[in-house]
Design a protein around this motif. Structure first.
Motif, mmCIF file in Angstrom:
data_model
loop_
_atom_site.group_PDB
_atom_site.id
_atom_site.type_symbol
_atom_site.label_atom_id
_atom_site.label_comp_id
_atom_site.label_asym_id
_atom_site.label_seq_id
_atom_site.Cartn_x
_atom_site.Cartn_y
_atom_site.Cartn_z
ATOM 1 N N LEU B 286 0.819 -1.216 0.000
ATOM 2 C CA LEU B 286 0.000 0.000 0.000
ATOM 3 C C LEU B 286 0.853 1.267 0.000
ATOM 4 O O LEU B 286 0.334 2.380 0.114
ATOM 5 C CB LEU B 286 -0.949 0.009 1.211
ATOM 6 N N LYS B 333 -16.132 -4.331 8.285
ATOM 7 C CA LYS B 333 -14.799 -3.954 7.794
ATOM 8 C C LYS B 333 -13.698 -4.466 8.723
ATOM 9 O O LYS B 333 -13.761 -4.262 9.930
ATOM 10 C CB LYS B 333 -14.695 -2.439 7.665
ATOM 11 N N ARG B 335 -10.127 -4.530 10.474
ATOM 12 C CA ARG B 335 -9.182 -3.495 10.875
ATOM 13 C C ARG B 335 -7.756 -4.047 10.858
ATOM 14 O O ARG B 335 -7.491 -5.094 11.431
ATOM 15 C CB ARG B 335 -9.551 -3.016 12.275
ATOM 16 N N THR B 348 -6.012 1.001 10.158
ATOM 17 C CA THR B 348 -6.843 1.295 8.989
ATOM 18 C C THR B 348 -7.814 0.149 8.724
ATOM 19 O O THR B 348 -7.514 -1.009 9.003
ATOM 20 C CB THR B 348 -5.968 1.522 7.737
ATOM 21 N N ASP B 349 -8.991 0.503 8.212
ATOM 22 C CA ASP B 349 -9.887 -0.580 7.773
ATOM 23 C C ASP B 349 -10.063 -0.482 6.257
ATOM 24 O O ASP B 349 -11.038 -0.953 5.700
ATOM 25 C CB ASP B 349 -11.226 -0.556 8.515
ATOM 26 N N GLU B 350 -9.071 0.130 5.612
ATOM 27 C CA GLU B 350 -9.156 0.330 4.160
ATOM 28 C C GLU B 350 -8.139 -0.517 3.406
ATOM 29 O O GLU B 350 -7.420 -0.022 2.544
ATOM 30 C CB GLU B 350 -8.921 1.819 3.833
ATOM 31 N N VAL B 351 -8.050 -1.799 3.752
ATOM 32 C CA VAL B 351 -7.153 -2.662 2.996
ATOM 33 C C VAL B 351 -7.977 -3.476 1.998
ATOM 34 O O VAL B 351 -8.863 -4.227 2.406
ATOM 35 C CB VAL B 351 -6.378 -3.612 3.937
ATOM 36 N N PRO B 352 -7.708 -3.322 0.694
ATOM 37 C CA PRO B 352 -8.481 -4.078 -0.297
ATOM 38 C C PRO B 352 -8.269 -5.589 -0.110
ATOM 39 O O PRO B 352 -7.121 -6.029 0.038
ATOM 40 C CB PRO B 352 -7.874 -3.632 -1.641
ATOM 41 N N THR B 355 -5.457 -7.170 -2.026
ATOM 42 C CA THR B 355 -4.097 -6.987 -1.510
ATOM 43 C C THR B 355 -3.800 -8.044 -0.448
ATOM 44 O O THR B 355 -2.712 -8.616 -0.420
ATOM 45 C CB THR B 355 -3.948 -5.574 -0.885
#
Lengths: 364, 364
Positions: B286, B333, B335, B348-352, B355
């Protein structure tokens, strides 16, 4: 006609909302608190039959995703097994830390759901919707949760404050009469330990048993004053380090009587009534309280339709012995809450066992 | 040689005392904290054989009234059934609210005794005497207690802070080698998430596995820095509302790997090692972390004798699926804690999901 009482706590404060018909506003009211979308409503079959669908409809209308589950009714199901069942349901419904368990029921449901919420994922939200008088004025407020151990009541538990308490006095209309009377014991307790005006109001009422059918304003007022008393005390001493102990007025002997009759002979409130009679008389014997005020208290307990005598089948020595098992025992000394005047009590562990025996003997 | 670390908390602060040979001062040290006279020491048969009598002798010398009980060893006994056994023993020994449970053992014992203490009489005192590296630097500090649900680890539990933590590094000498290595994963974690100097120190040490036998001063220092890191984080965020989440570095994937292999293939620390390798690589993918720093981390994990590869028998899709069951999932989501440099991480909870899959595939 509605009242809102705030329970002020260092970590998280919450409100108790009291209003007739408010069950239909449950969802809306909960939207005002910051809670996740998932809700598990827990009740018992009888209460669910009366009020479950209304509560669920209100929650869904407010946008909550609702699952529901009924535990069997009765104190004998207030066990770790029931809690394990709730854990399974929580897992099945993938409850998250932000999710909420709603306890719709009396003291048993409230205590169990509170404990399950306290210990699932190390604590999720709980909202209390008490349906019995006892739960409304006492157990739904203040965060005491728990279940019974085979050898003692409420020995297993945790402090876990609700995020919100909703009280709809109208649901009292379907409460069995004996349960209503038993709850009145805790109301009278607040009069004796905290609120003289409440005491006077109860004394001035002709009937106590019928209140819920005919006197909406009076019952609203009694609920509000009782909840306010509990909220005041809990706000000052959340974890029972000091003041909160006064809420145990009548409970020292009461618990012993309940446990010796295996929780079958008396409702909790009935045992508390007997305990208040005993504690009042102990206070008189120790010269702390006037005999005339004890009489006033006892008259109120009788008017509420509650027992004031000790049943013949309980040995007094057995009561003295059972007191040692009380959670409030410290270094082997039993703690008593004793009135000094109506509205004022003190806590003491200096009651001679002989005085206890003598008072109990006089209550046959 | 001794260190004292303070965990500062709004309700009740406590100290972590670290000193070689201090097991014999347990009673004396506990006398410095305001605790009742009754103590229930809980351990497991193997640890009790090594250290039980010394602990009890020290407690008795300091005037405590001591009972003891051994639970069977192993994660598979970390269940509500074991807790019920502790309740029975607590009742048998008439533990009061002022009484104390002492957990003498590794993470499993510490978590269970902590939870039993959290829920007996709505909370009695607990003192942690961790005997594994993992318990010393991690689970004995910070108040997370609990047991496993048949379908998930640590799903049942409570926050219950110890009143005191005593760490005697000499007891590490009897710890099985694999357990020591597993504990080292959490030490490395503190280096990556919080303490650059600790990281450097570990990097500069030739051996990590042998430390406990030959380098008393170094192990004292590593324990102190690790406990300090944990104490710092917990003091700032007791109930995991924010910062505390960083302690879960390596745990998101780690927990999934543990659970999919039914807690049999990996020790917790080993799974965390794998999880740190994965999280490090995700951070690189990332663009959050430099590849060179990931390499340094991974080299340290290898030097500690920990696995860095995913076993072939775990489906990557199954890991992705298992992540959804994590306690830390919010609105579905997942974390992640990801490093941005050595000593600094972000949550973050924005890991695709792609990935995650790709990184896991590269770890075969």
């Amino acid at each position: 006609m509605s009242s809102v009482i705030k329970v002020n706590l260092p970590e998280q404060s919450y409100e108790i909302a009291i209003a007739p018909g408010s069950l239909d506003q449950l969802g809306e009211q909960m939207s005002g608190v910051k809670l996740g979308q998932k809700v598990l409503l827990v009740s018992n079959p009888m209460i669910f039959k009366h009020y479950g669908e209304r509560a669920i409809a209100s929650l869904k209308k407010a946008g909550f995703e609702v699952a529901s589950y009924n535990l069997p009714a009765g104190e004998r199901y207030k066990t770790l097994n029931s809690i394990q069942k709730l854990y399974d349901i929580a897992l099945e419904n993938r409850l998250e830390r932000s999710s909420t368990m709603v306890a719709l029921g009396g003291g048993v449901i409230g205590d169990m759901v509170g404990f399950a919420a306290a210990t699932w994922l190390r604590g999720i939200n709980v909202v209390q919707v008490p349906t019995s008088l006892l739960a409304m004025v006492d157990s739904a407020i203040g965060g005491k949760t728990g279940v019974n151990h085979p050898h003692g009541k409420n020995l297993i538990g945790a402090f876990h404050q609700p995020r919100f308490v909703l009280i709809d006095p109208e649901v009292l209309k379907t409460l069995p009469a004996r349960e209503f009377r038993a709850g009145m014991a805790e109301v009278i307790k607040y009069g004796v330990i905290w609120d003289t005006e409440l005491f006077d109001q109860l004394e001035a009422s002709k009937h106590l048993e019928q209140l819920r059918y005919v006197k909406a304003e009076l019952i609203q007022n009694i609920l509000t004053r009782s909840c306010q008393a509990k909220a005041d005390v809990v706000s000052k001493d959340e974890k029972e380090a000091g003041l909160r102990a006064i809420l145990n007025y009548g409970h020292t002997i009461g618990h012993a009587v309940e446990s010796l009759t295996e929780y079958r002979m008396f409702k909790h409130g009935e045992a508390v009534g007997i305990g208040m009679v005993a504690a009042g008389q102990i206070a008189v014997e120790l010269g702390l309280w006037q005999a005339a005020d004890t009489e006033r208290q006892n008259a109120l307990i009788k008017k509420a339709g509650l027992p004031t005598k000790l049943p013949a089948n309980i040995e007094i020595a057995a009561i003295i012995d059972a007191l040692q098992l009380d959670k409030k025992v410290k270094s082997g000394k039993v703690r008593f809450v004793l009135p000094t005047q109506i509205g004022v009590v003190k806590v003491t562990d200096e009651v001679p066992p002989d005085t206890i025996s003598q008072v109990l003997a006089s209550m046959r």
